[in-house]
Design a protein around this motif. Structure first.
Motif: not given
Ligand code: ADP
Length: 273
Positions: A119-136
Motif C-alpha cells: 500500500x505504501x508503494x501505491x500511495x502516491x499513485x492513489x493520491x494522484x488519482x484522488x483515491x483513498x487506500x484503507x486497510x484493516x
C-alpha cells in the motif's frame, strides 16, 4: 489358455500406453497453440504503443513552435512508453514463471509488513488519482514467496486504483479462515470502482484479456496483470477469485496457506480447476 491370457493382457497394456501417448501428444499440441497465440498477442500489443510513439516523435518537429501541442505530444510519448514498459515487464514475469523454482523460495513469512509495503508503494499513485487506500490488517504468517506475494498485491491494488472513480476507495483486509479444518489466510482487495460485467467473469484471468478495448485504451491496461496474479497464487498453493462486482465496484480474494502445505493439500490444490 495361459498363453492367450498373457497375450491379451499385454495387448491391453499396449493399448493403455498408446492412449497415454496420444493424450500427451494432444496436450503438447495444445501448448504449442497457446504459445503461438501468446507470441501473436504480444507482438500485436507491442506494436500499438510503438506506432503511437513513432507518430508523435515525427510530430515533435511540426509542433516545435507550439508549446501546448509539444507538451501534449511529450505526454503521449511518455504514457505509451510507460505502457510498453509495463507490458514487457509483465510478459517477462509470465514467461519466466514456468522455469521458476518456486518451492525453494516459499517460506513462513509475516503477511502484514508485505501488505503495508504494497500500500505504501501505491500511495502516491492513489493520491494522484484522488483515491483513498484503507486497510484493516491482522497479524499472521503465510507460507509464500515474499516477492511473488508483493507482485500479486501490487497488481490487485493497482487495478483497484486504476479502475476506480475519483473520490473512491480501495480497501485491503485480511483474516484467518477455517476452510475444511485447515486455517487459511484470506486477503481481500475491494474497490468502489467501475465494476466488472458478468460476461467478463469467466475470462478475466486469461492472459491478454481486457474487458473492452475502449476501457483498456482509456486506462492503459495490457490484460496480463490478473493472469499473473492467478499463476502466482496457484504456484503458492493458493487461489484468487473475483467475488462481488457490478456498478458498486469489485472485490478480489486471495487465499493462501498459513503453513507449509501437506502433500494431500498440494494434490487437491493442483486438481482444482
Ligand atoms: P490490465 O492490465 O488491462 O489492467 P488485468 O489482467 O489486470 O489487465 O485486468 C483485466 C481486465 O479486467 C482489465 O482490462 C479491466 O477491464 C478489468 N479489471 C481488472 N481489475 C478491475 C477492477 N478492480 N475493477 C474493474 N475492472 C477491473
Amino acid at each position: 489358455f495361459e498363453m492367450s491370457g498373457r497375450i491379451s493382457s499385454s495387448v491391453s497394456q499396449l493399448t493403455e500406453e498408446k492412449l497415454k501417448l496420444l493424450d500427451a501428444i494432444e496436450r503438447l499440441q495444445e501448448l504449442e497453440q497457446q504459445q503461438k497465440q501468446f507470441i501473436g498477442n504480444i507482438s500485436h500489443e507491442l506494436k500499438t504503443p510503438l506506432t503511437s510513439i513513432l507518430a508523435y516523435a515525427d510530430l515533435l518537429d511540426l509542433y516545435r513552435d507550439d508549446p501546448e501541442l509539444l507538451e501534449e505530444a511529450r505526454t503521449r510519448i511518455r504514457k505509451e512508453a510507460q505502457r510498453l514498459y509495463g507490458l514487457v515487464e509483465k510478459a517477462l514475469q509470465l514467461s519466466s514463471m514456468d522455469i521458476y523454482e518456486f518451492e525453494t523460495h516459499a517460506e513462513s513469512i509475516e503477511l502484514k509488513p508485505i501488505l503495508e509495503e504494497a500500500t505504501a508503494r501505491l500511495q502516491a499513485k492513489a493520491e494522484q488519482n484522488n483515491i483513498t487506500i484503507q486497510s484493516n490488517l491482522t497479524d499472521g504468517k503465510v507460507w509464500a514467496d515474499a516477492d511473488n506475494l508483493m507482485h500479486m498485491m501490487l497488481n490487485l491494488l493497482d487495478n483497484g486504483i486504476k479502475y476506480n472513480k475519483p473520490g473512491g476507495t480501495v480497501t485491503l483486509t485480511n483474516e484467518v479462515q477455517d476452510q475444511q479444518g485447515v486455517d487459511r489466510m484470506v486477503i481481500r482487495v475491494s474497490d468502489t470502482g467501475i465494476g466488472i460485467p458478468d460476461h467478463a467473469r469467466e475470462r478475466l484471468f486469461d492472459p491478454f484479456y481486457t474487458v473492452s478495448s475502449d476501457r483498456s485504451r482509456v486506462y492503459g491496461g495490457t490484460g496480463l496483470g490478473l493472469s499473473l496474479v492467478r499463476s502466482l497464487a496457484e504456484k503458492q498453493h493458493g487461489s484468487v477469485h473475483l467475488t462481488e462486482t457490478g456498478s458498486g465496484g469489485s472485490t478480489f480474494i486471495i487465499t493462501l496457506p498459513m503453513d507449509r502445505p501437506r502433500p494431500e493439500e498440494i494434490r487437491s490444490a493442483e486438481e482444482s480447476p
